[in-house]
Design a protein around this motif. Structure first.
Motif, PDB file in Angstrom:
ATOM      1  N   SER A  63      23.637  55.808  51.056  1.00 49.96           N
ATOM      2  CA  SER A  63      24.335  56.991  50.524  1.00 49.96           C
ATOM      3  C   SER A  63      25.760  57.013  51.076  1.00 49.96           C
ATOM      4  CB  SER A  63      23.604  58.257  50.974  1.00 49.96           C
ATOM      5  OG  SER A  63      23.789  58.432  52.366  1.00 49.96           O
ATOM      6  N   ALA A  64      26.585  57.887  50.501  1.00 55.61           N
ATOM      7  CA  ALA A  64      27.973  58.009  50.975  1.00 55.61           C
ATOM      8  C   ALA A  64      27.995  58.350  52.467  1.00 55.61           C
ATOM      9  CB  ALA A  64      28.705  59.067  50.158  1.00 55.61           C
TER      10      ALA A  64
ATOM     11  N   CYS B 158      34.213  46.903  46.273  1.00 57.15           N
ATOM     12  CA  CYS B 158      33.172  46.554  45.303  1.00 57.15           C
ATOM     13  C   CYS B 158      32.076  47.608  45.208  1.00 57.15           C
ATOM     14  CB  CYS B 158      32.538  45.215  45.673  1.00 57.15           C
ATOM     15  SG  CYS B 158      33.718  43.868  45.730  1.00 57.15           S
ATOM     16  N   LEU B 159      32.136  48.627  46.053  1.00 58.48           N
ATOM     17  CA  LEU B 159      31.095  49.655  46.037  1.00 58.48           C
ATOM     18  C   LEU B 159      31.522  50.775  45.089  1.00 58.48           C
ATOM     19  CD1 LEU B 159      30.295  49.706  49.862  1.00 58.48           C
ATOM     20  CD2 LEU B 159      29.089  48.498  48.032  1.00 58.48           C
ATOM     21  N   PRO B 160      30.572  51.577  44.615  1.00 58.12           N
ATOM     22  CA  PRO B 160      30.920  52.628  43.651  1.00 58.12           C
ATOM     23  C   PRO B 160      32.001  53.556  44.210  1.00 58.12           C
ATOM     24  CG  PRO B 160      28.541  52.449  43.917  1.00 58.12           C
ATOM     25  CD  PRO B 160      29.138  51.557  44.941  1.00 58.12           C
ATOM     26  N   LEU B 161      32.976  53.902  43.374  1.00 65.17           N
ATOM     27  CA  LEU B 161      34.033  54.824  43.794  1.00 65.17           C
ATOM     28  C   LEU B 161      33.430  56.213  43.949  1.00 65.17           C
ATOM     29  CD1 LEU B 161      36.794  53.698  41.273  1.00 65.17           C
ATOM     30  CD2 LEU B 161      36.802  53.295  43.745  1.00 65.17           C
ATOM     31  N   GLY B 162      33.794  56.893  45.027  1.00 66.72           N
ATOM     32  CA  GLY B 162      33.238  58.221  45.215  1.00 66.72           C
ATOM     33  C   GLY B 162      33.721  58.837  46.505  1.00 66.72           C
ATOM     34  N   SER B 163      32.934  59.776  47.038  1.00 63.36           N
ATOM     35  CA  SER B 163      33.390  60.532  48.206  1.00 63.36           C
ATOM     36  C   SER B 163      33.572  59.616  49.420  1.00 63.36           C
ATOM     37  CB  SER B 163      32.414  61.663  48.524  1.00 63.36           C
ATOM     38  OG  SER B 163      31.182  61.131  48.951  1.00 63.36           O
TER      39      SER B 163
ATOM     40  N   LEU C 191      27.094  55.332  54.553  1.00 67.81           N
ATOM     41  CA  LEU C 191      28.174  54.337  54.569  1.00 67.81           C
ATOM     42  C   LEU C 191      29.293  54.776  55.526  1.00 67.81           C
ATOM     43  CD1 LEU C 191      29.115  51.666  53.239  1.00 67.81           C
ATOM     44  CD2 LEU C 191      30.368  53.066  51.588  1.00 67.81           C
ATOM     45  N   VAL C 192      29.660  56.046  55.453  1.00 64.97           N
ATOM     46  CA  VAL C 192      30.701  56.560  56.351  1.00 64.97           C
ATOM     47  C   VAL C 192      30.237  56.462  57.808  1.00 64.97           C
ATOM     48  CG1 VAL C 192      31.958  58.650  57.029  1.00 64.97           C
ATOM     49  CG2 VAL C 192      31.761  58.045  54.608  1.00 64.97           C
ATOM     50  N   ASP C 193      28.959  56.731  58.039  1.00 65.47           N
ATOM     51  CA  ASP C 193      28.408  56.617  59.397  1.00 65.47           C
ATOM     52  C   ASP C 193      28.480  55.175  59.902  1.00 65.47           C
ATOM     53  OD1 ASP C 193      26.619  57.753  61.658  1.00 65.47           O
ATOM     54  OD2 ASP C 193      25.488  56.031  60.934  1.00 65.47           O
ATOM     55  N   LEU C 194      28.205  54.203  59.007  1.00 70.71           N
ATOM     56  CA  LEU C 194      28.300  52.786  59.427  1.00 70.71           C
ATOM     57  C   LEU C 194      29.720  52.479  59.894  1.00 70.71           C
ATOM     58  CD1 LEU C 194      26.355  50.672  56.751  1.00 70.71           C
ATOM     59  CD2 LEU C 194      25.706  51.087  59.131  1.00 70.71           C
ATOM     60  N   TYR C 195      30.692  53.058  59.206  1.00 75.60           N
ATOM     61  CA  TYR C 195      32.086  52.853  59.614  1.00 75.60           C
ATOM     62  C   TYR C 195      32.389  53.590  60.924  1.00 75.60           C
ATOM     63  CZ  TYR C 195      37.132  53.370  59.854  1.00 75.60           C
ATOM     64  OH  TYR C 195      38.428  53.373  60.306  1.00 75.60           O
ATOM     65  N   LEU C 196      32.083  54.870  60.965  1.00 79.54           N
ATOM     66  CA  LEU C 196      32.497  55.684  62.123  1.00 79.54           C
ATOM     67  C   LEU C 196      31.814  55.243  63.408  1.00 79.54           C
ATOM     68  CD1 LEU C 196      32.606  59.292  60.645  1.00 79.54           C
ATOM     69  CD2 LEU C 196      34.547  57.840  61.270  1.00 79.54           C
ATOM     70  N   ARG C 197      30.560  54.841  63.325  1.00 77.02           N
ATOM     71  CA  ARG C 197      29.830  54.415  64.516  1.00 77.02           C
ATOM     72  C   ARG C 197      29.858  52.897  64.648  1.00 77.02           C
ATOM     73  NH1 ARG C 197      29.701  59.525  64.678  1.00 77.02           N
ATOM     74  NH2 ARG C 197      31.628  58.930  65.694  1.00 77.02           N
ATOM     75  N   GLY C 198      30.730  52.256  63.892  1.00 75.21           N
ATOM     76  CA  GLY C 198      30.789  50.803  63.902  1.00 75.21           C
ATOM     77  C   GLY C 198      31.799  50.269  64.894  1.00 75.21           C
ATOM     78  N   ASP C 199      31.590  49.033  65.327  1.00 76.07           N
ATOM     79  CA  ASP C 199      32.587  48.381  66.182  1.00 76.07           C
ATOM     80  C   ASP C 199      33.691  47.805  65.287  1.00 76.07           C
ATOM     81  OD1 ASP C 199      31.580  45.979  65.134  1.00 76.07           O
ATOM     82  OD2 ASP C 199      30.305  45.589  66.860  1.00 76.07           O
ATOM     83  N   LEU C 200      34.628  47.082  65.891  1.00 75.44           N
ATOM     84  CA  LEU C 200      35.769  46.562  65.120  1.00 75.44           C
ATOM     85  C   LEU C 200      35.313  45.752  63.916  1.00 75.44           C
ATOM     86  CD1 LEU C 200      38.290  45.189  67.784  1.00 75.44           C
ATOM     87  CD2 LEU C 200      38.516  47.259  66.402  1.00 75.44           C
ATOM     88  N   GLU C 201      34.318  44.895  64.134  1.00 76.38           N
ATOM     89  CA  GLU C 201      33.838  44.024  63.059  1.00 76.38           C
ATOM     90  C   GLU C 201      33.128  44.822  61.981  1.00 76.38           C
ATOM     91  OE1 GLU C 201      34.345  40.919  62.670  1.00 76.38           O
ATOM     92  OE2 GLU C 201      34.483  39.879  64.603  1.00 76.38           O
ATOM     93  N   GLU C 202      32.280  45.741  62.395  1.00 73.87           N
ATOM     94  CA  GLU C 202      31.530  46.533  61.412  1.00 73.87           C
ATOM     95  C   GLU C 202      32.483  47.329  60.534  1.00 73.87           C
ATOM     96  OE1 GLU C 202      27.624  48.392  62.916  1.00 73.87           O
ATOM     97  OE2 GLU C 202      28.858  48.134  64.704  1.00 73.87           O
TER      98      GLU C 202
ATOM     99  N   LEU D   6      28.665  42.761  52.223  1.00 79.75           N
ATOM    100  CA  LEU D   6      28.761  43.289  50.860  1.00 79.75           C
ATOM    101  C   LEU D   6      27.418  43.149  50.142  1.00 79.75           C
ATOM    102  CD1 LEU D   6      30.228  44.424  48.412  1.00 79.75           C
ATOM    103  CD2 LEU D   6      31.034  42.107  47.896  1.00 79.75           C
ATOM    104  N   LEU D   7      26.811  41.977  50.279  1.00 81.50           N
ATOM    105  CA  LEU D   7      25.521  41.755  49.615  1.00 81.50           C
ATOM    106  C   LEU D   7      24.473  42.737  50.147  1.00 81.50           C
ATOM    107  CD1 LEU D   7      23.925  40.075  47.603  1.00 81.50           C
ATOM    108  CD2 LEU D   7      23.456  38.422  49.431  1.00 81.50           C
ATOM    109  N   LEU D   8      24.479  42.928  51.470  1.00 82.32           N
ATOM    110  CA  LEU D   8      23.528  43.852  52.093  1.00 82.32           C
ATOM    111  C   LEU D   8      23.739  45.273  51.575  1.00 82.32           C
ATOM    112  CD1 LEU D   8      21.286  43.869  54.229  1.00 82.32           C
ATOM    113  CD2 LEU D   8      23.041  44.165  55.991  1.00 82.32           C
ATOM    114  N   LEU D   9      24.994  45.696  51.493  1.00 82.84           N
ATOM    115  CA  LEU D   9      25.293  47.067  51.047  1.00 82.84           C
ATOM    116  C   LEU D   9      24.985  47.224  49.563  1.00 82.84           C
ATOM    117  CD1 LEU D   9      28.643  47.668  52.977  1.00 82.84           C
ATOM    118  CD2 LEU D   9      26.403  48.664  53.488  1.00 82.84           C
ATOM    119  N   GLU D  10      25.253  46.180  48.758  1.00 81.85           N
ATOM    120  CA  GLU D  10      24.966  46.287  47.323  1.00 81.85           C
ATOM    121  C   GLU D  10      23.464  46.261  47.066  1.00 81.85           C
ATOM    122  OE1 GLU D  10      28.629  45.288  44.626  1.00 81.85           O
ATOM    123  OE2 GLU D  10      27.650  43.421  45.224  1.00 81.85           O
ATOM    124  N   THR D  11      22.710  45.661  47.984  1.00 81.51           N
ATOM    125  CA  THR D  11      21.263  45.629  47.810  1.00 81.51           C
ATOM    126  C   THR D  11      20.619  46.920  48.301  1.00 81.51           C
ATOM    127  OG1 THR D  11      21.378  43.272  48.325  1.00 81.51           O
ATOM    128  CG2 THR D  11      19.198  44.245  48.212  1.00 81.51           C
TER     129      THR D  11
END
Ligand SMILES: [Zn+2]
Lengths: 280, 292
Positions: A84-85, A109-114, A88-99, A75-80
């Protein structure tokens, strides 16, 4: 959008890290390729329970009961770094279970959006229940996304129906009763009937949530819930009865109180009756 | 007897297999990225395959109490395919940083073409850069020559031999790998590669130093229980328990633990990434309902 200079760590996060881990996190916040850094979080910061209970952070309310040091670091890393949207979606889609888990926990805690809409849509279609829970549970993300129009009423209904389907507790979705509506009540009641016909377990919080938006059949369900063999169902029904304050339900609640063997259920029944006395 | 199965393609198996593996004592599996039975024609299918073995497949394994690790790589068959080879090389660095990726593999030689060699070398360089062990698939045809060629390439690059696992070995190749100091894998495969009785004879003659055994079970006629079945044969032949434990646990765990991403102590804990139930003993949420 979080201002990178002012991104604040969750309380207790930095104390829980070794000097090496803090050093790595500082460097990662300053520089480096996010998709390469992100999978390293668990092995760099550990998977140690953060504790800390319910917190307010970046406009969200969240319970840190499930959070680990790597989640707090993510969270701290992403807030720093404020990806972009799409990033962020790419981090999820190409992420392993933990990511994926870390992205989804941070999402509240991240801005609401697409990205919020896309990722909630992804977990809605996922069979990895812990990912659904990481996104939907332990925060007020769902209600805030609905209030902000990021989700529409149908989206929110489908997510709450899935919550029931995979049997997660309603209490883990903060303020979820504000999302109640008669269409959702009908969906939950139909799911309950289908489960009963198959001789399967019904979601224990059904009687609580439908009480917040009664529709045809709701009163009968709650009345039956007061006599259910499972304590959790009777608690939900007692809370439902307290909310509806229908005279028939209250009479049944009073009748149950004398025979109720469980102290926890008696407390709920008594609370329902007191609430009814206060309302004229 | 604790078992680490160091080569199995669970992507192609059903949940019954996971259940049987768990009952037979398998605590952890390693899934090497490989060919899927037919050729892929664009990189997107590789990306989705990699994401699946890192995600859904790992989650499936965890449902049965089994730790799931994998290796990532461009397999030798598809290294020959210009529709995908360069594009897969481009995405690999990101995947090699994933937490459950404990090696580069399966890479190696199959038809022993010039292109296969080029992508083998390029991926060995990735292994060095990411400080990862390599799982090397050796050819099923003209094996002895292919084995020798793999070793020549590794020696040319001065690849640290303790971080090399040459897989699909047999009675002939064991002589070679013992001298060069790498690990050797034996795939116990019904009807083909190597059977349990031949494996017993190899252990009796050569011991278990730097050896691992696996089922290499995939979408073909194969048996995911080949490691536990071989353990029975080894026992019946009088091989000492500690030697068997070294073969099916200490050796594979030690080999992949060289990454620092696999902790032997962690393997004794049940797998999972949603620890809420264990963490939550003191949570304020318990017994309290924030919806009220
Ligand atoms: Zn294989």
């Amino acid at each position: 959008m979080a201002d990178s200079n002012r991104a604040e760590p969750l309380p207790g996060l930095l104390d829980g890290l070794t000097a090496d881990a803090r050093g790595w996190l500082d460097r990662a916040r300053a520089d480096g390729d996010l998709p390469v850094l992100f999978p390293q979080l668990p092995r760099r910061l550990g998977r140690i329970a953060m504790g800390g209970g319910v917190q307010r952070h970046s406009g969200a309310t969240l319970d840190l009961g499930a959070w680990r040091t790597c989640d707090g670091g993510a969270l701290l890393l992403l807030e720093t770094r404020t990806p972009s949207a799409d990033e962020l979606v790419d981090l999820y889609l190409r992420g392993d279970l933990e990511e994926r888990t870390m992205v989804l926990r941070a999402l509240a805690c991240l801005p609401l959006g697409s990205a919020t809409a896309t990722l909630l849509g992804e977990v809605q279609r996922s069979n990895t229940v812990p990912h659904f829970a990481a996104a939907v549970c332990d925060s007020d993300l769902l209600i805030r996304a609905r209030d902000a129009g990021v989700l529409d009423a149908d989206d929110a209904n489908r997510m709450l129906l899935k919550l029931a389907f995979v049997d997660l507790p309603l209490a883990r979705v903060f303020d979820a009763t504000r999302l109640a509506n008669t269409e959702l009540s009908r969906m939950l009641q139909d799911l309950a009937s289908e489960r009963e016909a198959a001789g399967r377990r019904v979601w224990r919080d059904t009687n609580l949530l439908i009480a917040h938006a009664p529709t045809a059949g709701t009163l009968a369900r709650i009345a039956g819930g007061l006599e259910h063999g499972d304590d959790a169902h009777r608690i939900a029904a007692a809370r439902g009865a307290a909310h509806i304050a229908d005279p028939v339900l209250l009479r049944l609640a009073r009748e149950r109180l004398d025979r109720e063997p469980s102290a926890a259920v008696r407390t709920e029944l008594a609370a329902a009756l007191r609430a009814a006395e206060r309302t004229p | 007897m604790k078992i680490f199965e160091p080569h199995i393609h669970m992507f192609s198996r059903i949940t019954d297999d996971y259940e049987k593996l768990a009952l037979a004592g398998v605590r952890a599996v390693l899934e090497p990225a490989f060919w899927l039975g037919q050729n892929r024609t664009h990189v997107g299918t590789f990306i989705d395959y990699f994401d699946t073995i890192l995600g859904w497949e790992r989650f499936r394994a965890q449902q049965f109490g089994i730790h799931h690790y994998c290796t990532m790589g461009l397999n030798p068959r598809e290294a020959n395919d210009d529709r995908v080879n360069d594009a897969v090389m481009e995405i690999l660095p990101r995947y090699l940083e994933k937490d459950s990726v404990v090696g580069v593999g399966e890479i190696g030689l199959d038809d022993q073409t010039e292109k296969e060699e080029r992508y083998l070398i390029a991926q060995l360089e990735l292994g060095l850069r990411h400080e990862l062990p390599v799982l090397v698939h050796t050819p099923h045809r003209d094996k002895k020559r292919g084995f020798a060629r793999c070793i020549a390439i590794l020696q040319d690059m001065a690849y640290p031999m303790e971080r090399v696992l040459l897989d699909h070995g047999n009675e002939e190749t064991i002589q070679i790998t013992r001298e060069v100091g790498c690990y050797q894998g034996f795939s116990i495969y019904p009807f083909t590669k190597m059977d349990e009785n031949r494996m017993v004879a190899i252990v009796q003659e050569f011991g278990v130093e730097r050896m691992v055994i696996n089922s290499a079970a995939d979408w073909g006629v194969s048996d995911p229980l080949m490691v536990p079945k071989t353990i029975v044969k080894l026992r019946q032949a009088g091989v000492a328990e500690h030697a068997i434990q070294q073969l099916v646990w200490d050796n594979p765990v030690g080999f992949f633990a060289q990454t620092g991403r696999l902790d032997a102590a962690e393997l004794s804990q049940p797998p999972g990434f949603d620890r809420r139930e264990t963490f939550d003993g003191n949570s304020v949420l318990r017994g309290q309902d924030p919806t009220r």
